[in-house]
Design an enzyme around this catalytic site. Structure first.
Site, mmCIF file in Angstrom:
data_model
loop_
_atom_site.group_PDB
_atom_site.id
_atom_site.type_symbol
_atom_site.label_atom_id
_atom_site.label_comp_id
_atom_site.label_asym_id
_atom_site.label_seq_id
_atom_site.Cartn_x
_atom_site.Cartn_y
_atom_site.Cartn_z
ATOM 1 N N THR A 17 7.814 -5.682 -1.639
ATOM 2 C CA THR A 17 8.040 -7.132 -1.570
ATOM 3 C C THR A 17 8.116 -7.611 -0.128
ATOM 4 O O THR A 17 7.728 -8.732 0.198
ATOM 5 C CB THR A 17 9.336 -7.483 -2.327
ATOM 6 O OG1 THR A 17 9.121 -7.225 -3.703
ATOM 7 C CG2 THR A 17 9.732 -8.933 -2.142
ATOM 8 N N SER A 67 6.156 -0.635 -4.979
ATOM 9 C CA SER A 67 6.786 0.689 -5.140
ATOM 10 C C SER A 67 7.106 1.036 -6.589
ATOM 11 O O SER A 67 7.460 2.178 -6.881
ATOM 12 C CB SER A 67 8.026 0.823 -4.257
ATOM 13 O OG SER A 67 9.163 0.250 -4.849
ATOM 14 N N THR A 100 11.616 -2.137 -2.968
ATOM 15 C CA THR A 100 12.992 -1.803 -3.350
ATOM 16 C C THR A 100 13.076 -0.951 -4.620
ATOM 17 O O THR A 100 14.050 -0.232 -4.818
ATOM 18 C CB THR A 100 13.824 -3.089 -3.594
ATOM 19 O OG1 THR A 100 13.187 -3.860 -4.614
ATOM 20 C CG2 THR A 100 13.972 -3.905 -2.340
ATOM 21 N N ASP A 101 12.041 -1.067 -5.491
ATOM 22 C CA ASP A 101 12.171 -0.475 -6.832
ATOM 23 C C ASP A 101 12.421 1.029 -6.821
ATOM 24 O O ASP A 101 13.246 1.528 -7.592
ATOM 25 C CB ASP A 101 10.919 -0.777 -7.671
ATOM 26 C CG ASP A 101 10.871 -2.242 -8.108
ATOM 27 O OD1 ASP A 101 11.917 -2.916 -8.043
ATOM 28 O OD2 ASP A 101 9.794 -2.705 -8.516
HETATM 29 N N1 ASP Z 1 8.257 -4.332 -7.005
HETATM 30 C C1 ASP Z 1 8.645 -4.417 -5.615
HETATM 31 C C2 ASP Z 1 8.499 -3.045 -5.003
HETATM 32 O O1 ASP Z 1 9.305 -2.206 -5.271
HETATM 33 C C3 ASP Z 1 10.050 -4.908 -5.524
HETATM 34 C C4 ASP Z 1 10.601 -5.025 -4.140
HETATM 35 O O2 ASP Z 1 10.094 -4.497 -3.174
HETATM 36 O O3 ASP Z 1 11.667 -5.701 -4.026
HETATM 37 O O4 ASP Z 1 7.583 -2.803 -4.262
#
Ligand code: ASP
Length: 329
Positions: A17, A67, A100-101
């Protein structure tokens, strides 16, 4: 991109993200992750030269992924690039921009494989780069401050001004900017105005299992497929059906996300013991957000030594890959 300087910080871009873009600036959830290159992300951090204080900055785009789609292939590339840069005496630390995932899984993978003395700092964002107030630039700045801090070592995560260890970090909120916790272990420290305030004295991660040599890391790159390890969960009405199916399908390792202190529905436990007897490596972790499974007399299935289900899975994959009977720390 390399700039002159006596020591350097390396920033590796992986996507997420933090590199996401939305069609509308106010849209914090309807965006595409992994669109903006790492160099461009750094350009948005206007006060970076203040924190770098003349040190060189090297950037590399290792991958560009959301991610949630993290793969062993990306981990292999990342581990190799980290090993390369860590062996460069001029490199003070590495920062990785990540989604973050699955950040906590990548953190544990890198910590186990690299066990670095220098800091390797994963950072991220909960809002895309196009948000009205993106959190990525500050998180990058904080991560670089940690990478430069003489007290930093090993793989850590930095988000919303909080420093978490690779072992304890866990995403615990799907929307809040401060989306990570270290659970009841508590954070390692805080970043305040480019300065790190450590709140834990003992920051060295104890991993008694193998430290991977560069050759061993290169070796895992050439290995396909990686060991298959799946996670099964205990819940009201759980059965052993999923375990039996997975064993028939050739699974090599199973992590049980148990209730409470490693408890399992009797049918699921019986199936897991059958799997273990058939040669499948089995670990019990707790599905509770905090705490760990405490081993007790009479346990029939080993516990994950405090690792969460997803990190226990990483440990089991690596242990199987290394041909070890156990790889958790
Ligand atoms: N779906 C995103 C990822 O993990 C979520 C994020 O980065 O907050 O790449």
């Amino acid at each position: 991109m390399a700039q002159p300087g006596s020591s350097k910080i390396v920033v590796l871009g992986l996507g997420g993200t933090i590199a996401g873009t939305a069609a509308r600036a106010g849209d914090n959830i309807g965006y595409s992750a992994a669109q903006v290159g790492v160099e461009q992300l750094l350009e948005a951090v206007q006060t970076l030269p203040v924190v770098l204080a003349g040190r060189a900055l090297v950037t590399e785009q290792v991958a560009q992924v959301d991610s949630k789609d993290m793969s062993f292939a990306v981990w292999q590339d990342l581990a190799l690039r980290c090993a390369h840069w860590l062996s460069d005496a001029a490199v003070q630390g590495i920062v990785i921009t990540h989604g973050t995932d699955t950040l906590e899984e990548t953190a544990w993978f890198l910590q186990t494989v690299l066990q670095p003395d220098k800091p390797v700092v994963l950072t991220c964002a909960m809002r895309p780069a196009t948000a009205l107030t993106p959190d990525g630039p500050q998180n990058i700045l904080d991560a670089i401050a940690v990478a430069l801090d003489p007290g930093a070592q090993g793989v850590v995560a930095v988000c919303a001004g909080v420093v978490h260890s690779a072992r304890d970090v866990q995403k615990d909120h799907p929307y809040r900017l401060d989306a990570f916790t270290s659970g009841d272990a508590g954070p390692l420290g805080y970043v305040e105005e480019n300065t790190v305030r450590w709140v834990k004295n003992d920051r060295k991660e104890a991993i008694p299992s193998m430290k991977w040599s560069l050759d061993a890391i290169k070796n895992i790159v050439s290995t396909t497929p990686w060991p298959r390890v799946e996670i099964v969960m205990n819940y009201a009405g759980a059965s052993g059906a999923m375990v039996d199916l997975l064993v028939r399908d050739g699974v090599q390792g199973l992590v049980a996300a148990c209730t409470g202190n490693g408890s399992l529905h009797q049918d699921l436990e019986t199936a897991l013991m059958r799997a273990q007897a058939a040669g499948v490596k089995v670990l019990r972790a707790t599905r509770c957000a905090q705490g760990r499974v405490l081993p007790k007399v009479g346990d029939t299935l080993p516990d994950s030594n405090g690792l969460s289900p997803v990190k226990a899975r990483v440990a089991l994959v690596l242990a199987l890959r290394a041909g070890q009977s156990a790889g958790t720390a």
